[in-house]
Design an enzyme around this catalytic site. Structure first.
Site, PDB file in Angstrom:
ATOM      1  N   ALA A 146       0.844  -1.187   0.000  1.00 35.24           N
ATOM      2  CA  ALA A 146       0.000   0.000   0.000  1.00 35.24           C
ATOM      3  C   ALA A 146       0.884   1.243   0.000  1.00 35.24           C
ATOM      4  CB  ALA A 146      -0.922  -0.011   1.213  1.00 35.24           C
ATOM      5  N   TYR A 182      -9.096   2.659   5.910  1.00 34.52           N
ATOM      6  CA  TYR A 182      -8.401   3.792   5.308  1.00 34.52           C
ATOM      7  C   TYR A 182      -9.437   4.762   4.740  1.00 34.52           C
ATOM      8  CZ  TYR A 182      -4.410   0.686   5.924  1.00 34.52           C
ATOM      9  OH  TYR A 182      -3.466  -0.145   6.468  1.00 34.52           O
TER      10      TYR A 182
END
Length: 316
Positions: free
Chosen positions: A36, A165
């Site tokens: 990520a 997120y």
């Protein structure tokens, strides 16, 4: 699998990443999905996480993708903005000390307060609701990061909309308490993710595969679930997204989810999304045996198996 190994906090990957990701390609993985990676400096999960918000970060990634391709594998990368989970500076100081945070706008969409033991004092800012101007900046950051990813040689891009997120917190009714066009009903909660996916698909060459990782369940009746995931996947397919990566959790604590649970929710969701939407799906979670991976492909109808920790343990 986040490596937390960027040396200088500048988002630039180095030798560690070449060896780590190169080992998966050398071990025979068909696709190497790199960690990520932040589309903004303030959107990193930790200060030691990788980035694609600046052109200086392109060539170090290109060094890695070249090696992956030389081994006959396909390089992919996750792009993310960590939202309230973002950590762009050390989140604590010794009691009596202070910290001068000059990262402009960091506290706008920053991380939540964290509890520390005796002798530590949290300096995290409570996250603030993103303005429409903030969201415009973030959408543009995703598009720019996609462009840099292509220049770096990546052939698969996955937008990380899971695990609490930024986009994940817009999707979930537990964390989205907005009263504007980005909050409330399902259509509004999906809006930011769909806008980002649309802009990225438009900006990417057609040969670049675009996927989206979602948490298919918040593991609570009041949260995001598989039925909402299916509706989101239908919209993503219309925008030209190629696959949906079915993960789960990470949005709210103290629910019936932990690392010892089975991954049945994720596997069943990959099957249901594939069947009901007609889009390619990825199965993830506690797959540690290649024969089990093959069995899951046959049983779920999914198209991809993503393996993380087992490959960390043995890249071959």
């Amino acid at each position: 699998m986040c490596q937390y190994s960027v040396a200088n906090g500048d988002g630039i990957v180095g030798d560690w990443h070449l060896v780590a990701y190169g080992s998966y390609a050398r071990g025979g993985a068909g696709l190497v999905m790199c960690e990520a990676t932040g589309v903004e400096a303030r959107g990193r999960i930790t200060p030691a996480c990788s980035g694609l918000w600046d052109d200086s970060q392109i060539e170090p990634w290109a060094r890695i993708t070249r090696f992956i391709k030389q081994q006959g594998s396909v390089p992919g990368i996750q792009l993310t903005h960590a939202g309230r989970k973002a950590s762009t500076v050390v989140p604590w100081v010794n009691r009596g000390q202070s910290i001068d945070n000059k990262d402009g706008g960091w506290d706008t969409i920053g991380a939540s307060p964290i509890a520390f033991g005796e002798g530590r004092e949290a300096v995290w800012k409570v996250p603030k609701e993103a303005t429409h101007e903030d969201l415009d900046v973030i959408k543009a950051a995703y598009v720019s990061a996609c462009g840099r990813a292509v220049k770096a040689g990546f052939e698969v891009i996955e937008l990380h909309f899971a695990h609490g997120y930024l986009v994940s917190t817009f999707l979930s009714p537990i964390t989205n308490h907005r009263t504007d066009t980005y909050g409330g009903c399902l259509e509004n909660r999906m809006r930011l993710g769909l806008e980002i996916a649309h802009l990225c698909r438009q900006a990417l060459p057609q040969h670049v595969v675009l996927g989206v990782r979602v948490s298919v369940s918040d593991y609570t009746p009041e949260g995001w679930d598989v039925s909402q995931t299916i509706e989101f996947a239908k919209q993503l397919k219309q925008l030209g997204v190629d696959f949906v990566d079915c993960s789960s959790g990470g949005v709210v604590a103290n629910v019936d989810y932990h690392q010892c649970n089975t991954s049945d929710v994720q596997r069943q969701a990959a099957r249901d999304v594939h069947r009901d939407v007609g889009i390619m799906t990825a199965v993830v979670g506690k797959v540690v045996d290649p024969m089990v991976a093959e069995k899951l492909l046959r049983e779920t109808g999914a198209d991809l198996i993503m393996i993380g920790r087992a490959l960390l343990n043995n890249p071959h």
